[in-house]
Design an enzyme around this catalytic site. Sequence first.
Site, PDB file in Angstrom:
ATOM      1  N   SER A 120      16.942  40.550  57.352  1.00 27.60           N
ATOM      2  CA  SER A 120      16.212  41.299  56.690  1.00 27.60           C
ATOM      3  C   SER A 120      16.967  41.578  55.110  1.00 27.60           C
ATOM      4  O   SER A 120      16.452  41.549  54.512  1.00 27.60           O
ATOM      5  CB  SER A 120      15.792  42.356  57.455  1.00 27.60           C
ATOM      6  OG  SER A 120      15.585  43.510  56.488  1.00 27.60           O
ATOM      7  N   GLY A 176      23.477  49.534  54.808  1.00 32.30           N
ATOM      8  CA  GLY A 176      22.563  49.685  54.758  1.00 32.30           C
ATOM      9  C   GLY A 176      21.824  48.144  53.651  1.00 32.30           C
ATOM     10  O   GLY A 176      22.410  46.789  54.020  1.00 32.30           O
ATOM     11  N   LEU A 177      21.089  48.783  52.590  1.00 25.68           N
ATOM     12  CA  LEU A 177      20.687  47.609  52.079  1.00 25.68           C
ATOM     13  C   LEU A 177      19.959  45.852  52.694  1.00 25.68           C
ATOM     14  O   LEU A 177      20.282  44.515  52.678  1.00 25.68           O
ATOM     15  CB  LEU A 177      22.245  47.130  50.704  1.00 25.68           C
ATOM     16  CG  LEU A 177      22.259  47.808  49.815  1.00 25.68           C
ATOM     17  CD1 LEU A 177      23.767  47.499  48.943  1.00 25.68           C
ATOM     18  CD2 LEU A 177      20.544  48.220  49.157  1.00 25.68           C
ATOM     19  N   CYS A 178      19.824  46.157  53.387  1.00 20.73           N
ATOM     20  CA  CYS A 178      18.915  45.286  54.491  1.00 20.73           C
ATOM     21  C   CYS A 178      16.983  45.470  54.649  1.00 20.73           C
ATOM     22  O   CYS A 178      16.534  45.218  55.727  1.00 20.73           O
ATOM     23  CB  CYS A 178      19.541  45.277  55.726  1.00 20.73           C
ATOM     24  SG  CYS A 178      19.845  46.882  56.693  1.00 20.73           S
ATOM     25  N   GLY A 179      16.062  46.432  53.875  1.00 18.96           N
ATOM     26  CA  GLY A 179      14.802  46.366  53.679  1.00 18.96           C
ATOM     27  C   GLY A 179      14.623  47.362  54.790  1.00 18.96           C
ATOM     28  O   GLY A 179      15.174  48.621  55.160  1.00 18.96           O
TER      29      GLY A 179
END
Length: 287
Positions: free
Chosen positions: A242, A87-90
């Site tokens: 992203s 995760g942590l990709c907008g």
Amino acid sequence: MAGSKEIKRRIVSVKNTRQITKAMKMVSAAKLRRAQEAVQSARPYANKLREVIANLAARTSEDAHPMLANPKEVKKVLFYVFTSDRGLCGSFNSALIRAAKLAIQQKRSEGITVDVIAIGKKGRDAFRRDQGFQKAFIDITGRLNYDDVQTIAGELSESFMSGTYDEVHSVYNKFVTVLTQVPTAVRVLPIEATPNDGSDEEALGYLYEPSEEQLLAELLPKNVEVQVNAMLLNSMASEQASRMTAMDSATNNASEMLRKLSLKYNRARQAAITTELSEIIAGAGAL
């Protein structure tokens, strides 16, 4: 000073978070450069191969190869959804999953049975409760190698050629620029031929040796591998772009929060000092 101590703890916490997001941004930027170069290197080959095959297919009948056969009626479709493992990709995963669900719902509204295979843990988590969920390929998006590509492409081709599915589609993020990644749905199989208007063969721009049928038998399976590889490379580059953008935004937000917390801390400290001075002056006056 209890309030000041709490603010100071928050400042330390935000500083630590900013260090992490800044480091993640730098890592993503380095990975993005490599992924972007890979996409740009693979794209011309994939596009040209698709063009050659489309022209070849236009010269032959659909029964020249199973991958060209359009079903009389589409009853069952398979979707490959390319997401990330982390995760942590907008909005990289959320936008893609939303587009995939929309495409799947469109097919189901037409009375078509739809099954789903997810690429990446985020896709697995999003579709694992879907009635058509079949399986997921995980832990490959961060370390892509061609063995993974061949495995996915082989299963994709077999699912169509065996007659299990009438069509195979994919949904992936197409890398355009660092700031732009477009969720894209494409039909992988059967392969669409370039319409032939009946003009001279050389109008298509190619002369082939050996026969078109023999070339198709060799090129079509390879084409599926190349297209899967291109989709994975696009997805990986889009993910890093992203994530880099998201971490840059998070770092800037942390800096702004630090500025506000520092101002709040100084005000609280000043208020505490003023209160202490007032108490000292009042005590001295009483004496």
